[in-house]
Design an enzyme around this catalytic site. Structure first.
Site, PDB file in Angstrom:
ATOM      1  N   THR A 155       0.876  -1.167   0.000  1.00 33.33           N
ATOM      2  CA  THR A 155       0.000   0.000   0.000  1.00 33.33           C
ATOM      3  C   THR A 155       0.910   1.212   0.000  1.00 33.33           C
ATOM      4  O   THR A 155       2.079   1.099   0.365  1.00 33.33           O
ATOM      5  CB  THR A 155      -0.855  -0.018   1.300  1.00 33.33           C
ATOM      6  N   VAL A 184     -12.444  -6.422  -0.194  1.00 34.58           N
ATOM      7  CA  VAL A 184     -12.322  -5.006   0.175  1.00 34.58           C
ATOM      8  C   VAL A 184     -11.181  -4.865   1.176  1.00 34.58           C
ATOM      9  O   VAL A 184     -11.160  -5.565   2.194  1.00 34.58           O
ATOM     10  CB  VAL A 184     -13.649  -4.494   0.770  1.00 34.58           C
ATOM     11  N   SER A 185     -10.233  -3.987   0.873  1.00 37.09           N
ATOM     12  CA  SER A 185      -9.100  -3.790   1.780  1.00 37.09           C
ATOM     13  C   SER A 185      -9.476  -2.754   2.841  1.00 37.09           C
ATOM     14  O   SER A 185     -10.557  -2.187   2.819  1.00 37.09           O
ATOM     15  CB  SER A 185      -7.884  -3.305   1.000  1.00 37.09           C
ATOM     16  N   THR A 204      -0.813   0.540   6.579  1.00 33.82           N
ATOM     17  CA  THR A 204      -0.393  -0.436   5.582  1.00 33.82           C
ATOM     18  C   THR A 204      -0.209  -1.761   6.300  1.00 33.82           C
ATOM     19  O   THR A 204       0.106  -1.788   7.484  1.00 33.82           O
ATOM     20  CB  THR A 204       0.921  -0.006   4.897  1.00 33.82           C
ATOM     21  N   GLY A 205      -0.420  -2.840   5.582  1.00 37.41           N
ATOM     22  CA  GLY A 205      -0.281  -4.135   6.229  1.00 37.41           C
ATOM     23  C   GLY A 205      -1.459  -5.014   5.881  1.00 37.41           C
ATOM     24  O   GLY A 205      -2.122  -4.805   4.857  1.00 37.41           O
ATOM     25  N   GLY A 207      -4.890  -6.014   5.575  1.00 39.98           N
ATOM     26  CA  GLY A 207      -6.106  -5.208   5.634  1.00 39.98           C
ATOM     27  C   GLY A 207      -7.098  -5.707   6.662  1.00 39.98           C
ATOM     28  O   GLY A 207      -7.704  -4.918   7.398  1.00 39.98           O
TER      29      GLY A 207
HETATM   30  N1  GLY Z   1      -3.536  -2.865   3.408  1.00 42.15           N
HETATM   31  C1  GLY Z   1      -3.763  -3.271   2.110  1.00 42.15           C
HETATM   32  C2  GLY Z   1      -4.641  -4.431   1.938  1.00 42.15           C
HETATM   33  O1  GLY Z   1      -4.789  -5.255   2.807  1.00 42.15           O
HETATM   34  O2  GLY Z   1      -5.207  -4.553   0.908  1.00 42.15           O
END
Ligand code: GLY
Length: 286
Positions: A155, A184-185, A204-205, A207
């Site tokens: 991300t 869905v993130s 970030t990481g 989701g």
């Molecule tokens: N943080 C990005 C995702 O999990 O899509």
């Protein structure tokens, strides 16, 4: 007091399945940060986070915009969000296809009555605004897809405060790769992107972990209740570690402090500039 600050990230665990090393990511962030910093000085926090995320989306090294990972059915579906801390307004786009800058779709939605759009309607909306049809798939991502490679993360994001004290947060993602079509993130939820008058956060990481922890809002509520930003991040990540949640985040507060952090085992790459100078490094375990 000049509280101007800007922090950007290029994802957590972004190196998974990728040909590039830490230095490549750091080099890109070191180029993008000053470019967005100039915009911050000139045009304020909204313009700066948008410019930072656009540049990150354009760089195929990062999993957002051009170079996004593909979902299980071979389609790149991208998500992005923008939040205005002063107005407390969130807008986002989920699983949009064939646009160069998903963050611009999220930004355009900020002016609409219905501020989060998903799927084919989001794509139609973007093209109706005159955004060109754009194929974000790179040969590298196609090869990755053919090897059925999934990551956990990847991300980009930016958070800034300008001279007027306005905080904006922005995030953009190509998802995790090889996920169920339509997943869905966190990025276009307030768990992944959040800003209020006192703090902005981009995550970030994994989701699902970020959503389970309401990570960005958790940090923001702590700061609103009077906790120092660094302590708020630390406390949140200790709680994340107890639950073995995997994510990283960047944040800026109303005093112009820029900070980043990661839960155990996660590497977040980020770069920041605030009144204490410019810093960039991998945060967490490499
Ligand atoms: N943080 C990005 C995702 O999990 O899509």
């Amino acid at each position: 007091m000049n509280r101007t600050a800007l922090i950007i990230h290029g994802g957590a665990g972004a190196r998974e399945g990728i040909h590039s090393g830490k230095d490549d990511y750091a080099r890109s962030l070191r180029k993008i940060l000053p470019a967005a910093w100039d915009v911050l000085a000139e045009d304020g926090a909204r313009a700066a986070v948008l410019q930072a995320v656009r540049l990150l989306e354009d760089d195929p090294l990062f999993n957002a915009g051009f170079g996004s990972r593909l979902q299980m059915d071979g389609i790149a579906r991208m998500s992005a969000a923008l939040m205005d801390g002063v107005a407390g307004r969130f807008s986002g786009v989920i699983n949009v296809e064939r646009v160069r800058h998903p963050i611009d779709v999220a930004a355009a939605l900020g002016g609409e009555r219905h501020r989060v759009l998903a799927g084919e309607h989001a794509t139609r909306y973007a093209h109706s605004l005159g955004m060109q049809d754009f194929d974000p798939v790179t040969p590298h991502r196609m090869a990755e897809h053919q090897r059925r490679l999934a990551g956990d993360t990847g991300t980009v994001g930016a958070v800034a405060i300008d001279r007027q004290g306005r905080i904006w947060a922005a995030t953009s993602t190509g998802g995790v790769g090889f996920e169920a079509p339509g997943r869905v993130s966190d990025s276009a939820t307030v768990a992944g992107t959040y800003a209020d008058a006192g703090v902005g956060v981009s995550c970030t990481g994994v989701g699902e972990d970020i959503v389970d922890h309401a990570a960005a809002t958790r940090v923001a509520v702590r700061v609103a209740d009077g906790m120092d930003l660094e302590a708020a991040i630390r406390r949140t990540l200790v709680e994340a570690d107890r639950r073995r949640l995997e994510y990283g985040l960047i944040a800026v507060d109303g005093d112009g402090q820029a900070r980043a952090g990661s839960s155990a085992g996660v590497t977040t790459i980020w770069a920041a500039r605030d009144r204490t100078g410019q810093r960039d490094f991998m945060d967490g375990e490499g």
